[in-house]
Design an enzyme around this catalytic site. Structure first.
Site, mmCIF file in Angstrom:
data_model
loop_
_atom_site.group_PDB
_atom_site.id
_atom_site.type_symbol
_atom_site.label_atom_id
_atom_site.label_comp_id
_atom_site.label_asym_id
_atom_site.label_seq_id
_atom_site.Cartn_x
_atom_site.Cartn_y
_atom_site.Cartn_z
ATOM 1 N N GLY A 13 0.806 -1.231 0.000
ATOM 2 C CA GLY A 13 0.000 0.000 0.000
ATOM 3 C C GLY A 13 0.827 1.264 0.000
ATOM 4 O O GLY A 13 0.489 2.209 0.693
ATOM 5 N N LYS A 82 4.224 21.860 -10.064
ATOM 6 C CA LYS A 82 5.575 21.682 -10.625
ATOM 7 C C LYS A 82 5.507 21.928 -12.121
ATOM 8 O O LYS A 82 4.707 21.311 -12.810
ATOM 9 C CB LYS A 82 6.049 20.245 -10.347
ATOM 10 C CG LYS A 82 7.294 19.858 -11.134
ATOM 11 C CD LYS A 82 7.769 18.440 -10.831
ATOM 12 C CE LYS A 82 8.935 18.069 -11.729
ATOM 13 N NZ LYS A 82 9.407 16.692 -11.516
HETATM 14 P P1 AMP Z 1 7.062 0.616 -0.511
HETATM 15 O O1 AMP Z 1 8.260 -0.013 0.155
HETATM 16 O O2 AMP Z 1 6.872 2.066 -0.166
HETATM 17 O O3 AMP Z 1 7.015 0.366 -1.967
HETATM 18 O O4 AMP Z 1 5.787 -0.098 0.099
HETATM 19 C C1 AMP Z 1 5.745 -1.476 0.258
HETATM 20 C C2 AMP Z 1 4.357 -1.882 0.678
HETATM 21 O O5 AMP Z 1 4.328 -3.307 0.748
HETATM 22 C C3 AMP Z 1 3.938 -1.378 2.052
HETATM 23 O O6 AMP Z 1 2.590 -0.972 2.014
HETATM 24 C C4 AMP Z 1 4.086 -2.593 2.945
HETATM 25 O O7 AMP Z 1 3.199 -2.567 4.049
HETATM 26 C C5 AMP Z 1 3.750 -3.716 1.979
HETATM 27 N N1 AMP Z 1 4.314 -5.002 2.391
HETATM 28 C C6 AMP Z 1 5.598 -5.347 2.461
HETATM 29 N N2 AMP Z 1 5.730 -6.625 2.950
HETATM 30 C C7 AMP Z 1 4.475 -7.082 3.158
HETATM 31 C C8 AMP Z 1 3.908 -8.323 3.626
HETATM 32 N N3 AMP Z 1 4.663 -9.362 3.969
HETATM 33 N N4 AMP Z 1 2.571 -8.408 3.717
HETATM 34 C C9 AMP Z 1 1.771 -7.377 3.363
HETATM 35 N N5 AMP Z 1 2.237 -6.204 2.904
HETATM 36 C C10 AMP Z 1 3.564 -6.047 2.809
#
Ligand code: AMP
Length: 517
Positions: A13, A82
């Protein structure tokens, strides 16, 4: 094994997950019983990266498509307008070295070779001579008037935004208006069908979440496309050296100081510093090559920059380090799983290409959504071909920012010019562009990430000199370009007093909103 595609499960998310959810849910009527069912799983234990703050003008269409109001978006995401980027000291390490990459197509761009006419005015930057928007940026003007309706512009624009706030804003819209089911839980296991397709994602507290198509927006972890399927990243580190970043937030020293209406990108000894003006603060970061400098030196350069540009040493928040593995996955769509966002690839924050790729991916997925499992493989092939092409063009375009530099103050800049670090296609084009400016013939797909005008702004901004042909050509007639230069100056003269200041416009949006049509 041909069943209908009814359930989409998005894992993650961040900006990628919620933008994709919003675009899919709006187009495929997830709020109706007859629409697609869309579930987004987001771990409460894993934080988002949240530093993607620059966008491309496509973001206006993408957001509009999701049905949000622009006024709400600007108010809730600390957003500012921007109108392009300003590159400082990329060409030479001297005071006064700068050029712009604005978003407006210069007058006469399709009718004449403006660069040929620019040869008689070499002391003026190409952007200032050919494009009125560069003047609006320098004067800190807004790209719209108080009466300009939502999404419409006087001069083309994108946004600077707070990525964490964008996630929260889109989540509420997705859940309250678009019928997206939000599961706040940690995914612990991938369950598969016998043929290798993903069947469900097992979560800690909500059991198995089944789906027909899975979108991996889990960020750099790439839990589905990388960890589960083992689709490899094709590294671009030999072309684009930047592999580390530090970022911080800096309050405005004085609340009345003008908010920059362009990203300011200042070249450093071994990388560059971004400076992004939001309504309430600046977002500033240094992206650099760990092969060419140390973390300590990079941090010292960032601190020096902040203080030199009006920030106060004591206001600098902690500087968390972000590791970048420049590269992308050619097979971002594998079986019934498609990776969007950081899980599909990332280069460096130059030119805000990351969020554009999310928009393009979400848009294509929404437009080409397979109706049945049999169609999935057809769309997947097409998708991988399109996005491999786009990533390759992004690599070319980003590298173009480095190869023409005359900087000689570090190995970083010298290495960037070494031919073995320049993609072959870019080398060919640079040779071709000696007698012919970048055009739609060089970039001939329907939705190119960066249009030919962007290539011209960088090329000539960096001082590339076109060479005369042995024969004449109507497009090179300088009388025509002179006429367009006059037109551009004229438009700038008329627009400057007619447009409010950027901060004034943002204050107006906060208190009165933008008219809706
Ligand atoms: P970002 O690193 O900003 O691209 O966001 C990564 C997203 O993946 C975040 O919303 C995390 O909560 C979600 N995420 C990462 N690992 C897991 C997992 N094992 N289960 C559910 N969501 C995950």
């Amino acid at each position: 094994m041909d069943h209908p595609i009814r359930q989409i499960v998005i894992l993650g998310g961040g900006s990628a997950g919620w933008l994709t959810a919003a675009v899919l849910a709006a187009e495929h009527q997830a709020a109706l019983d007859t629409g697609l069912r869309i579930t987004l799983i987001e771990s409460p234990e894993v934080a988002t990266v949240g530093v993607g703050e620059g966008t491309w003008p496509t973001m206006r269409d993408t957001l509009r498509r999701t049905g949000v109001s622009e006024t709400d978006f600007v108010r809730e995401c600390d957003a500012a307008f921007k109108q392009g980027s300003k590159f400082v000291r990329w060409r030479e390490e001297v005071d006064g070295d700068y050029y712009h990459h604005p978003f407006v197509l210069p007058p006469g761009f399709l009718e004449t070779h403006l660069a040929t006419g620019w040869m008689a005015h070499r002391d003026v930057p190409f952007s200032m001579l050919t494009c009125f928007q560069a003047h609006l940026c320098e004067a800190g003007k807004s790209p719209k008037q108080f009466a300009t309706p939502e999404w419409a512009s006087v001069a083309n624009y994108a946004y600077h935004l707070d990525a964490a706030k964008l996630g929260v804003f889109l989540r509420r819209h997705c859940v309250e208006k678009l019928g997206v089911r939000h599961v706040a839980d940690h995914m612990v296991e991938v369950e598969t069908h016998e043929n290798g397709d993903i069947a469900a994602l097992r979560t800690r507290e909500h059991g198995a979440i089944e789906g027909d198509l899975f979108v991996d927006c889990s960020g750099m972890r790439a839990l589905l496309i990388g960890q589960h399927y083992g689709v490899e990243i094709e590294s671009q580190k030999d072309v684009l050296f930047n592999d580390r970043a530090i970022a911080t937030r800096v309050p405005y020293a004085d609340p009345s100081v003008e908010i920059a209406c362009q990203t300011i990108s200042t070249a450093q000894e071994a990388g560059w510093i971004w400076d992004i003006g939001l309504q309430s603060r600046r977002g500033i970061g240094h992206v650099y090559s760990s092969t060419h400098t140390t973390d300590e030196a990079a941090e010292a350069a960032l601190r020096r920059y902040i203080v030199a540009t009006g920030g106060r040493e004591q206001d600098i928040e902690s500087l968390p380090r972000i590791t970048i593995r420049p590269g992308f996955r050619r097979g971002a769509w594998h079986r019934n799983c498609v990776a969007i966002g950081l899980s599909s690839g990332f280069m460096e924050p130059l030119e805000a290409s990351s969020l554009v790729m999310v928009e393009l991916a979400a848009g294509m997925l929404a437009d080409q959504m397979p109706a049945t499992r049999a169609a999935v493989d057809i769309v997947a092939r097409r998708y991988n071909d399109t996005f491999s092409y786009r990533w390759d063009r992004i690599v070319d375009f980003l590298k173009l920012h480095y190869v023409l530099s005359k900087r000689d103050d570090s190995e970083y800049w010298r290495d960037n010019r070494r031919p073995e670090t320049i993609p072959e296609r870019l080398q060919d084009l640079l040779a071709f562009w000696r007698h012919q400016p970048p055009s739609r013939y060089d970039l001939n797909r329907v939705e190119e990430v960066f249009p030919a005008a962007s290539y011209q702004f960088i090329l000539y901004g960096m001082g590339f000199t076109p060479e005369p042909r042995s024969t004449t050509r109507r497009m090179d007639d300088v009388r025509r370009s002179e006429e367009y230069f006059r037109q551009s100056a004229d438009i700038a003269r008329k627009m400057l007093p007619a447009l409010p200041g950027h901060r004034e416009m943002l204050d107006h949006v906060m208190s009165r909103g933008m008219p809706r049509i």
